[in-house]
Scaffold this motif. Structure first.
Motif, PDB file in Angstrom:
ATOM      1  N   VAL B  11       0.840  -1.203   0.000  1.00 41.94           N
ATOM      2  CA  VAL B  11       0.000   0.000   0.000  1.00 41.94           C
ATOM      3  C   VAL B  11       0.872   1.248   0.000  1.00 41.94           C
ATOM      4  O   VAL B  11       0.630   2.197  -0.748  1.00 41.94           O
ATOM      5  N   ARG B  12       1.937   1.209   0.803  1.00 41.88           N
ATOM      6  CA  ARG B  12       2.807   2.377   0.878  1.00 41.88           C
ATOM      7  C   ARG B  12       3.539   2.612  -0.436  1.00 41.88           C
ATOM      8  O   ARG B  12       3.713   3.756  -0.873  1.00 41.88           O
ATOM      9  N   PHE B  15       1.095   4.079  -2.829  1.00 41.58           N
ATOM     10  CA  PHE B  15       0.856   5.472  -2.477  1.00 41.58           C
ATOM     11  C   PHE B  15       1.980   6.337  -3.032  1.00 41.58           C
ATOM     12  O   PHE B  15       1.759   7.412  -3.588  1.00 41.58           O
ATOM     13  N   LYS B  19       1.400   9.391  -5.672  1.00 38.20           N
ATOM     14  CA  LYS B  19       1.828  10.784  -5.493  1.00 38.20           C
ATOM     15  C   LYS B  19       2.549  11.281  -6.737  1.00 38.20           C
ATOM     16  O   LYS B  19       2.562  12.470  -7.034  1.00 38.20           O
ATOM     17  N   ARG B  34      12.514   5.816   0.226  1.00 36.35           N
ATOM     18  CA  ARG B  34      11.501   6.732   0.761  1.00 36.35           C
ATOM     19  C   ARG B  34      10.604   6.070   1.790  1.00 36.35           C
ATOM     20  O   ARG B  34      10.201   6.687   2.761  1.00 36.35           O
ATOM     21  N   LEU B 133      -6.202   8.372  -0.496  1.00 33.79           N
ATOM     22  CA  LEU B 133      -4.985   8.491   0.313  1.00 33.79           C
ATOM     23  C   LEU B 133      -4.255   9.794   0.013  1.00 33.79           C
ATOM     24  O   LEU B 133      -3.788  10.497   0.913  1.00 33.79           O
ATOM     25  N   TRP B 136      -6.079  12.620   1.604  1.00 30.65           N
ATOM     26  CA  TRP B 136      -5.860  12.645   3.053  1.00 30.65           C
ATOM     27  C   TRP B 136      -4.488  13.247   3.346  1.00 30.65           C
ATOM     28  O   TRP B 136      -4.313  13.985   4.310  1.00 30.65           O
ATOM     29  N   ALA B 137      -3.527  12.883   2.510  1.00 34.34           N
ATOM     30  CA  ALA B 137      -2.162  13.366   2.709  1.00 34.34           C
ATOM     31  C   ALA B 137      -2.120  14.885   2.582  1.00 34.34           C
ATOM     32  O   ALA B 137      -1.502  15.573   3.395  1.00 34.34           O
ATOM     33  N   PHE B 140      -3.799  16.377   5.560  1.00 29.27           N
ATOM     34  CA  PHE B 140      -2.967  16.200   6.729  1.00 29.27           C
ATOM     35  C   PHE B 140      -1.815  17.207   6.749  1.00 29.27           C
ATOM     36  O   PHE B 140      -1.548  17.834   7.770  1.00 29.27           O
ATOM     37  N   SER B 141      -1.144  17.369   5.621  1.00 31.06           N
ATOM     38  CA  SER B 141       0.002  18.277   5.611  1.00 31.06           C
ATOM     39  C   SER B 141      -0.452  19.719   5.815  1.00 31.06           C
ATOM     40  O   SER B 141       0.227  20.504   6.470  1.00 31.06           O
TER      41      SER B 141
END
Lengths: 152, 152
Positions: B11-12, B15, B19, B34, B133, B136-137, B140-141
């Motif tokens: 998943v990461r 993601f 991006k 990363r 996602l 959300w990122a 969030f930032s």
DNA sequence: GACAAAGTTGATTATTTTTATAAGCTTTAT
DNA sequence: ATAAAGCTTATAAAAATAATCAACTTTGTC
């Protein structure tokens, strides 16, 4: 994302006790036979449930186990808590300093996802009690009976 | 009830690609750095995602991986399907002859419970995409930024 | 065309967790 | 006293998970 065999056995054993609620103790041997669970393994499982105060034990001949509370007061999540370390989908769902789990915000985005998942899982496991299982069982058996009659 | 490390890594990684969507390929090495994922393990994982047609690969220098579809068309469940045998909480949630799983209706009551759980889990994993996602990122930032300013 | 940067593949090892078994103990009804 | 039950801990066996390794193929660039 599997429920462990231990927890599955535990739920079935508790269901067996719930069906018998208000009556005599049920021995481990009996539960093991009815639910086809390895005896020694089940002993361990019932010990955990005992420590979690979900069951009461009666020693000696004629003894066995009883639910420690009414079926409607025992939730499935109480059983999973007694038998698994946790039902969280990932270790970092709650608590812990942010630094321990991932160094960037990125990681936390994944965490938001798992958190959302965790909440839904909890909703089900907190929202279902042994009484619900017993009612489902009744409903299910009456359905079967009905179909049986219908087919004759 | 744990999401495997493989799936979490997957998943990461996805993601990370999301991006970067619409830009150059990202190499496994870069993703590994990363996201702090073991390189060789990540290679395996991306291979599975490749076979599942969730990513496209570009070989040779300057190569790497790209999402094969738009982020809003890749759901988390697509990733779990590519990386785990299944996300079902128990093996018997769907299909299979009744006889294979448990001999009495009792067992099926437990099954109803796991089925309910399975549905909720699916709701989350089918209802979340890589685009979510990413959003959300962003949110969030911006929150972090806001707090930062607030504290000065 | 040589070289290096990348992905591809499959085998193997290592680690951890889960599941199960076993043995010997204690309690208690009859 | 005896046997039927629960209690406890250690250990073994099996399975799943995580990670590593080595050798290979493709391709852009000088």
């Amino acid at each position: 994302m599997k429920i462990s065999t231990k927890t599955r056995y535990g739920v079935r054993a508790m269901f067996e006790l719930a069906k018998n609620y208000g009556s005599y103790p049920v021995s481990v041997k009996t539960i093991a036979q009815r639910q086809e669970i390895p005896l020694s393994y089940l002993e361990q499982i019932l010990n955990h449930l005992h420590k979690a105060k979900l069951v009461r034990s009666v020693r000696g001949p004629g003894g066995g186990f009883l639910l420690a509370k009414r079926p409607e007061h025992i939730r499935i999540i109480d059983i999973t808590h007694a038998l698994e370390e946790s039902i969280k989908p990932v270790f970092c769902v709650d608590e812990m300093a942010e630094e321990d789990q991932c160094k960037r915000m990125d990681g936390c985005v994944a965490r938001l996802l798992w958190k959302k998942l965790d909440e839904k899982i909890k909703e089900v496991l907190e929202g279902t009690t042994l009484k619900d299982l017993c009612e489902w069982a009744k409903k299910f058996s009456s359905t079967v009976e009905h179909e049986f009659i219908f087919h004759i």
